[in-house]
Design an enzyme around this catalytic site. Structure first.
Site, PDB file in Angstrom:
ATOM      1  N   ASN A  15       0.815  -1.098   0.081  1.00 42.50           N
ATOM      2  CA  ASN A  15       0.066  -0.102   0.064  1.00 42.50           C
ATOM      3  C   ASN A  15       0.826   1.366  -0.051  1.00 42.50           C
ATOM      4  O   ASN A  15       0.419   2.249  -0.520  1.00 42.50           O
ATOM      5  CB  ASN A  15      -1.039   0.103   1.094  1.00 42.50           C
ATOM      6  CG  ASN A  15      -1.961  -1.171   1.009  1.00 42.50           C
ATOM      7  OD1 ASN A  15      -2.306  -1.691   0.214  1.00 42.50           O
ATOM      8  ND2 ASN A  15      -2.647  -1.184   2.376  1.00 42.50           N
TER       9      ASN A  15
ATOM     10  N   GLU B 277      -2.694  -3.478  -5.555  1.00 42.84           N
ATOM     11  CA  GLU B 277      -3.859  -3.468  -5.025  1.00 42.84           C
ATOM     12  C   GLU B 277      -4.797  -2.226  -5.594  1.00 42.84           C
ATOM     13  O   GLU B 277      -5.444  -1.852  -4.645  1.00 42.84           O
ATOM     14  CB  GLU B 277      -3.969  -3.740  -3.745  1.00 42.84           C
ATOM     15  CG  GLU B 277      -3.449  -4.963  -3.002  1.00 42.84           C
ATOM     16  CD  GLU B 277      -3.589  -5.283  -1.625  1.00 42.84           C
ATOM     17  OE1 GLU B 277      -4.019  -4.383  -0.908  1.00 42.84           O
ATOM     18  OE2 GLU B 277      -3.139  -6.363  -1.172  1.00 42.84           O
TER      19      GLU B 277
ATOM     20  N   TYR C 212      -4.570 -13.379   2.658  1.00 43.99           N
ATOM     21  CA  TYR C 212      -4.477 -13.613   3.856  1.00 43.99           C
ATOM     22  C   TYR C 212      -5.540 -14.713   4.653  1.00 43.99           C
ATOM     23  O   TYR C 212      -6.572 -14.305   4.301  1.00 43.99           O
ATOM     24  CB  TYR C 212      -4.017 -12.344   4.712  1.00 43.99           C
ATOM     25  CG  TYR C 212      -3.061 -11.331   4.219  1.00 43.99           C
ATOM     26  CD1 TYR C 212      -1.649 -11.618   4.488  1.00 43.99           C
ATOM     27  CD2 TYR C 212      -3.547 -10.467   3.185  1.00 43.99           C
ATOM     28  CE1 TYR C 212      -0.586 -10.738   3.954  1.00 43.99           C
ATOM     29  CE2 TYR C 212      -2.330  -9.880   2.560  1.00 43.99           C
ATOM     30  CZ  TYR C 212      -0.945  -9.979   3.099  1.00 43.99           C
ATOM     31  OH  TYR C 212       0.102  -9.147   2.488  1.00 43.99           O
TER      32      TYR C 212
ATOM     33  N   GLU D 193       1.574 -11.520  -2.471  1.00 43.99           N
ATOM     34  CA  GLU D 193       1.258 -11.378  -1.178  1.00 43.99           C
ATOM     35  C   GLU D 193       0.544 -12.466  -0.587  1.00 43.99           C
ATOM     36  O   GLU D 193      -0.620 -12.991  -1.062  1.00 43.99           O
ATOM     37  CB  GLU D 193       0.580 -10.032  -0.686  1.00 43.99           C
ATOM     38  CG  GLU D 193       1.368  -8.690  -0.877  1.00 43.99           C
ATOM     39  CD  GLU D 193       0.754  -7.435  -0.323  1.00 43.99           C
ATOM     40  OE1 GLU D 193      -0.311  -7.691   0.520  1.00 43.99           O
ATOM     41  OE2 GLU D 193       0.754  -6.404  -1.127  1.00 43.99           O
TER      42      GLU D 193
END
Length: 495
Positions: free
Chosen positions: A67, A168, A239, A287
């Site tokens: 981010n 993202e 995640y 990620e």
């Protein structure tokens, strides 16, 4: 289980064992870079952290975000340190000192024997920023930005080959968030300009931030409609957590990862067919990890401080089991997943933790990551398994035995990775390895603990592997016992 040399999935791209360092929390400051630490080298890098990263054999590391990159000006992090500005870092609401930047990170990555996966800012910036950054990093000389790099003390280009086109961008939390068409157009034109500067680079197009995004997988279809021919990979992020304390369900969440990968592959292949392209889009799962332990404490951190302790999950034993299964998911999809980055590497949802001014230690998830990275080089084989199954809150037909297999033909080694998801029972497993003539068992590594919530700390390593696993090999049949709720690596070699 049956394992045969001919049941090949694909050669394993070692970059699936990559990781990630973002300017977030103590990942950089207090993690990899701490000049005042008693074990710091002349560059300010912590030598104890370098040794642990080297132990993991991480082949590629993503930088500087995440981010953070969506409002990052890379120029702030190069040149004389005393002239670098402090900035408000908007993604995590901290103050970025810029005392570590591109050149320092390249220096550090060389010390840990890793390549760099660089990300460009497509949130607040765009084509010019990206092409100039690439020129600074990769052009040999004789131009403004390449000569600026030389002025900063780096005569030779960094030759960074992998670049992420933003991060993202589907997420409303992202600075400069864009619609799929807005991002696709910008990523296409940025990628075209970058490949004019350096045609040898590989580019990663932003996929969905996670599977629960309302735009998934339409985001992939729309963005790839723009970027398919300029990009080489599409990214996946995911995640998992266990806030409900339902361990049986939690250990099955790698099945969701399998479904995620298959869905993205299907979407890529739809765009390939739509465009009548001969090119196959591969995946960068850049990620992934367990992330939920630190959510409450992160809400209590004061904004606009320097390198506060953010996202410092303390991992337990059950987290290590799920991480092992997630790694095995990459191996089972080695034909399409060519890169992956555990997020992150030090302190921030990480296998390595440190104290500022103090020691570094291994979290529970360090071990399955290390085992698969070290022993998972070669060809991924498709095991044929007959396993008892169970159902959980979210999943049905969950095999108690989760596995992946890697055959290293050059070293004449066969490594079998296994998780027993059963929380109360040992499982006896028979493996047919008759196609591996003259192979013998080297060791049977086991990670196990009676307490699923056991953690490692700076003073005590409760969760660590042993080599007392129970396996014997006779007449091409391997008989092994998998302890309840355990991570196993059974290693064979030809003698």
């Amino acid at each position: 289980m049956i394992i045969d040399k001919e049941f090949r999935i694909s050669e394993v791209d070692e970059r699936i064992y990559g990781s990630f360092i973002e300017h977030l929390g103590r990942a950089v400051y207090g993690g990899v870079f701490e000049p005042d630490h008693p074990d710091a080298d002349e560059n300010g890098f912590r030598k104890d952290v370098i040794k642990l990263v080297q132990e993991l054999q991480v082949p590629i590391i993503r930088y500087p975000g995440g981010n953070m990159v969506s409002a990052y000006d890379w120029e702030d992090g190069v040149g004389p340190r005393d002239k670098r500005p402090k900035r408000l870092e908007l993604a995590w609401r901290t103050v970025e000192t810029n005392q570590m930047g591109t050149n320092e990170f390249v220096d550090w990555s060389k010390q840990v024997n890793a390549d760099v996966m660089m990300a460009v800012n497509l949130g607040t910036r765009g084509i010019d920023d990206a092409r100039n950054y690439l020129e600074y990093c990769n052009h040999s000389g004789g131009t403004y930005y390449s000569d600026l790099r030389k002025k900063h003390g780096y005569e030779n280009p960094h030759n960074i080959k992998t670049w992420c086109l933003g991060n993202e961008m589907d997420g409303p939390w992202q600075v400069g968030h864009k619609t799929a068409d807005e991002y696709g157009r910008l990523a296409l034109e940025t990628g075209k300009a970058m490949k004019l500067v350096d045609p040898s680079i590989e580019l990663v197009s932003c996929g969905s931030s996670h599977t629960k995004m309302p735009t998934f997988p339409e985001w992939e279809a729309t963005t790839l409609d723009h970027t398919y021919e300029v990009a080489d990979y599409v990214s996946l992020h995911q995640y998992y957590g266990n806030p409900e304390n339902d361990t049986a369900n939690y250990l099955a969440k790698s099945m969701d990862m399998d479904h995620f990968i298959k869905t993205v592959i299907s979407t890529c292949d739809y765009i390939k067919a739509k465009k009548r392209s001969k090119k196959t889009m591969n995946l960068s799962f850049d990620e992934w990890n367990v992330w939920y332990h630190s959510h409450q404490q992160d809400q209590e951190i004061d904004p606009w401080s320097v390198a506060p302790p953010q996202l410092e999950d303390v991992y337990n034993f059950e987290d290590a089991l799920l991480v092992g299964s997630m790694l095995m998911s990459f191996l089972r999809h080695a034909d399409r997943v060519k890169m992956a980055c555990m997020a992150q590497l030090v302190n921030v949802i990480a296998p390595i933790m440190t104290e500022n001014g103090g020691k570094a230690w291994k979290q529970t998830i360090f071990y399955p990551y290390m085992h698969v990275s070290v022993f998972g080089r070669g060809v991924s084989l498709q095991p044929v398994i007959s396993s008892p199954k169970y159902d959980s809150k979210e999943f049905t037909d969950i095999p108690y035995i989760d596995s992946a297999v890697v055959y290293n033909e050059e070293k004449e080694e066969l490594n079998v990775f296994l998780v027993n998801r059963h929380l109360t029972d040992n499982i006896d497993l028979s493996i047919d390895v008759r196609s591996f003539v003259e192979y013998q068992i080297v060791e049977h590594i086991v990670l196990e603990h009676d307490d699923m919530k056991a953690t490692n700390t700076v003073v005590e390593e409760k969760v660590k592997p042993h080599t007392k696993g129970s396996s014997i090999l006779k007449d091409g049949m391997l008989e092994g016992r998998l302890s309840k709720a355990s991570w196993n690596v059974i290693r064979l070699k030809k003698y």
